[in-house]
Enzyme design. Structure first.
Site, mmCIF file in Angstrom:
data_model
loop_
_atom_site.group_PDB
_atom_site.id
_atom_site.type_symbol
_atom_site.label_atom_id
_atom_site.label_comp_id
_atom_site.label_asym_id
_atom_site.label_seq_id
_atom_site.Cartn_x
_atom_site.Cartn_y
_atom_site.Cartn_z
ATOM 1 N N ARG A 54 0.801 -1.225 0.000
ATOM 2 C CA ARG A 54 0.000 0.000 0.000
ATOM 3 C C ARG A 54 0.828 1.266 0.000
ATOM 4 N NH1 ARG A 54 -2.868 -3.480 1.704
ATOM 5 N NH2 ARG A 54 -1.037 -4.008 2.875
ATOM 6 N N THR A 55 1.784 1.331 0.910
ATOM 7 C CA THR A 55 2.459 2.613 1.083
ATOM 8 C C THR A 55 3.216 2.974 -0.185
ATOM 9 O OG1 THR A 55 2.605 2.144 3.425
ATOM 10 C CG2 THR A 55 3.980 3.908 2.606
ATOM 11 N N LYS A 83 25.831 -3.053 -1.084
ATOM 12 C CA LYS A 83 27.291 -2.939 -1.178
ATOM 13 C C LYS A 83 27.865 -2.185 0.009
ATOM 14 C CE LYS A 83 27.076 -2.408 -6.212
ATOM 15 N NZ LYS A 83 27.280 -1.404 -7.275
ATOM 16 N N ARG A 104 11.261 4.121 3.273
ATOM 17 C CA ARG A 104 10.919 3.161 4.333
ATOM 18 C C ARG A 104 12.167 2.367 4.677
ATOM 19 N NH1 ARG A 104 5.855 -0.859 4.566
ATOM 20 N NH2 ARG A 104 4.944 1.106 5.218
ATOM 21 N N HIS A 132 5.119 6.148 11.550
ATOM 22 C CA HIS A 132 4.628 5.978 10.178
ATOM 23 C C HIS A 132 3.632 7.115 9.904
ATOM 24 C CE1 HIS A 132 3.376 4.290 6.494
ATOM 25 N NE2 HIS A 132 3.092 3.057 6.847
HETATM 26 C C1 NCD Z 1 1.769 -0.825 8.206
HETATM 27 C C2 NCD Z 1 3.270 -0.691 8.384
HETATM 28 O O1 NCD Z 1 4.019 -0.879 7.418
HETATM 29 O O2 NCD Z 1 3.662 -0.329 9.477
HETATM 30 N N1 NCD Z 1 1.401 -1.051 6.889
HETATM 31 C C3 NCD Z 1 1.095 0.019 6.100
HETATM 32 O O3 NCD Z 1 1.933 0.830 5.791
HETATM 33 N N2 NCD Z 1 -0.175 0.188 5.747
HETATM 34 C C4 NCD Z 1 1.163 -1.788 9.129
HETATM 35 C C5 NCD Z 1 1.711 -3.178 9.176
HETATM 36 O O4 NCD Z 1 2.627 -3.530 8.439
HETATM 37 O O5 NCD Z 1 1.185 -3.936 9.975
#
Ligand code: NCD
Length: 308
Positions: A54-55, A83, A104, A132
């Site tokens: 999703r993200t 590397k 991320r 997040h």
């Molecule tokens: C979340 C995350 O990555 O922290 N997912 C997301 O970005 N929607 C929640 C999760 O992974 O449980």
């Protein structure tokens, strides 16, 4: 003024600045064509050192729907991190190519290091078990669109409150609005970290309780935020197996919930919400995922300075 800024922690922006983002997201939802070209010539770099559906896809879809383009990696083994390149160096190079970064990383604080070394805006798309903030923007936009406000709510947060970064960011964000009460539902081992309790909840005199059983409190809630047990952050598989099915929300449990209680979940879901609830009008997690794209459109438009 949000132009040129980065987003690492949900409190980096004031409540008024957040409102600007949500107002813009509402307008994008209502008039998507108006915004279809505003990022022409802009480039988003997605640096994903940790899995995501999703993200990453919602960031990419957001930039494409604004008329911009995207580049990046979704697997650190295909980047120079494998590397031994540092985050600082990677960012210094990526800023030569792109206008904005979404990153991320499995390590807490990684996005802060990136911001310190970047001349272009960096958006934290999740740093380890820490924060997040764009999931929180997604959660808040969804709450605002359904409930009309962020105040006067009893919010149940259930599951892995220890490692769940979406939980930490959401509590931080919602504790800035009036008259909210938190019901923190988790097994003993997965309770919310002390720093959130002390520095966010207690410091701001926010009412909260910690309980173990969802059934005991579900009837009090206006919002129920379910979360997945974060397998990848456990030190051993045995603990994960023991705790993974601590909560399974199903039709039976929902019988005690209010008619207008909403169920949210950042997704991915594993077992914690039974699929039989997906057609319940109170289940709003897929709508929430859709809002995530629109709020990221609004966020990037603001940070790039293409929308006032
Ligand atoms: C979340 C995350 O990555 O922290 N997912 C997301 O970005 N929607 C929640 C999760 O992974 O449980």
């Amino acid at each position: 003024m949000l132009k040129g800024r980065s987003l690492i922690d949900p409190r980096d922006f004031t409540v008024e600045e957040l409102k600007e983002i949500f107002d813009l997201a509402d307008d994008i939802i209502a008039n998507p064509k108006k915004y279809a070209k505003i990022c022409e010539g802009k480039l988003l770099a997605t640096l994903f050192y940790e899995p995501s559906t999703r993200t990453r896809l919602s960031f990419e879809a957001a930039m494409l729907r604004l008329g911009g383009k995207v580049l990046g990696f979704s697997d650190s083994s295909s980047s120079s991190a494998s590397k031994g390149e540092s985050i600082a160096d990677t960012v210094r190079v990526v800023e030569c190519y792109a206008d904005i970064i979404a990153m991320r990383h499995p390590k807490e604080g990684a996005a802060t290091v990136a911001t310190m070394n970047s001349k272009i805006p960096v958006i934290n798309a999740g740093d380890g078990g820490h924060q997040h903030p764009t999931q929180t923007l997604t959660d808040l936009l969804t709450i605002r669109r359904i409930k009309g406000e962020f105040s006067n709510q009893t919010i149940g947060i259930c599951g892995d409150l220890k490692f769940g970064r979406t939980v930490h960011s959401l509590v931080k964000a919602l504790s800035r609005y009036k008259n909210n009460k938190f019901v923190l539902i988790s097994p003993e081992e997965l309770k919310i970290p002390d720093y959130i309790k002390k520095e966010v909840l207690e410091k701001n005199n926010i009412e909260f309780v910690e309980v173990e059983k969802l059934e005991d409190v579900i009837s009090d809630l206006d919002i129920l935020y379910m979360t997945r047990v974060q397998r990848e952050r456990f030190f051993n598989e045995e603990d994960y197996v023991r705790l993974k099915d601590s909560y399974i929300l199903n039709e039976e449990k929902m019988k005690s919930a209010k008619d207008d209680m909403i169920i949210l979940h950042p997704l991915p879901r594993v077992n914690e919400i039974s699929c039989e609830l997906d057609n319940d009008s109170r289940a709003r997690y897929f709508e929430q995922a859709r809002n995530g794209m629109f709020v990221r459109m609004a966020l990037m438009a603001k940070l790039l300075g293409v929308c006032e």
